[in-house]
Design an enzyme around this catalytic site. Structure first.
Site, short mmCIF file in Angstrom:
data_model
loop_
_atom_site.label_atom_id
_atom_site.label_comp_id
_atom_site.label_asym_id
_atom_site.label_seq_id
_atom_site.Cartn_x
_atom_site.Cartn_y
_atom_site.Cartn_z
N ASP A 54 -15.21 -4.74 -0.79
CA ASP A 54 -14.82 -4.20 -0.20
C ASP A 54 -15.95 -3.76 1.26
OD1 ASP A 54 -12.16 -4.58 -0.17
OD2 ASP A 54 -12.02 -2.57 -0.68
N ASP A 81 0.40 -1.36 -0.48
CA ASP A 81 0.41 0.53 -0.04
C ASP A 81 0.91 1.58 0.29
OD1 ASP A 81 -2.01 -1.92 0.50
OD2 ASP A 81 -2.95 -1.31 2.30
#
Length: 240
Positions: free
Chosen positions: A130, A8
């Site tokens: 998500d 990330d």
């Protein structure tokens, strides 16, 4: 089952968050290319690369990191975060992504996404599903929709999507185990190739995801915090 480490990115650095909360940012390495090369040296072939700056700002930001990793490794890169326009998607592919994940835009503009699926094919597009308490969240997990996770996946499955990444946000970065029950339900109620993401706490969780039928598992903080070693992951890959 594919082993897919996550990198990330915020401000070009390798970071992790807890439950998607940007205030919990922890920097693990200032050179993501080094991290990716180390993954590759242990036999890992896949990478989930997320532009967290892009997710928050709603346009691609860290394409240079994507370019650098693609240029320095032969990893199969799935890229997500801030992909909202045709230009963003073209940039991601031209910068070295083999696949892209469409998350927020898949909720906000389904017709656009259906067009991208038609243009690039179902092998190139992954659905980012998500959720928090079953509801899909968007914009770097800052905004909640009214879409139920199963309904959302089925909507895109009916348009040809074959692959989805599901993160139960309540589990993400917590090192408390994945949302096994939710993943079993998804696998039972859909025909999607499911990649589990979030909550992996040790190598036992990786085997559990394999056993329930996931096609891939994304692993982030467990690697960076030393809960899973790259040698363990290499052993898993070789045994598989």
């Amino acid at each position: 089952m594919k082993i897919i480490p996550a990198i990330d990115i915020i401000e070009g650095k390798c970071v992790r968050l807890s439950k998607g909360d940007y205030s919990t940012k922890k920097i693990y390495n200032e050179n993501p290319v080094e991290v990716a090369k180390e993954f590759e040296s242990f036999g890992i072939r896949f990478l989930h690369l997320v532009d967290l700056d892009g997710a928050k700002s709603k346009h691609i930001v860290n394409q240079k990191v994507l370019e650098d990793i693609a240029g320095a490794t032969s990893l199969h890169i799935d890229f997500g975060g801030g992909l909202k326009t045709k230009e963003d998607i073209e940039t991601a592919f031209s910068s070295g992504a083999q696949q892209i994940t469409l998350g927020s835009i898949a909720v906000q503009d389904p017709e656009f996404c259906f067009g991208m699926i038609e243009k690039y094919g179902t092998e190139k597009i992954i659905l980012g599903a998500d959720c928090d308490n079953r509801k899909i969240k968007t914009s770097g997990w800052q905004e909640e929709s009214d879409k139920d996770i199963i309904d959302f996946i089925l909507q895109y499955q009916n348009k040809g999507i074959q692959n989805a990444i599901c993160t139960d946000i309540a589990k993400d970065g917590m090192l408390e185990g994945p949302s096994t029950g939710l993943y079993i339900e998804i696998l039972y109620k859909t025909a999607i190739q499911l990649t589990a993401s979030g909550g992996i706490s040790g190598i036992k969780d990786v085997y559990k995801m394999k056993d329930i039928g996931c096609s891939g598992t994304i692993i982030g903080k467990a690697i960076y915090e030393g809960k899973i070693s790259l040698q363990q992951l290499q052993n898993f890959i070789e045994n598989a």
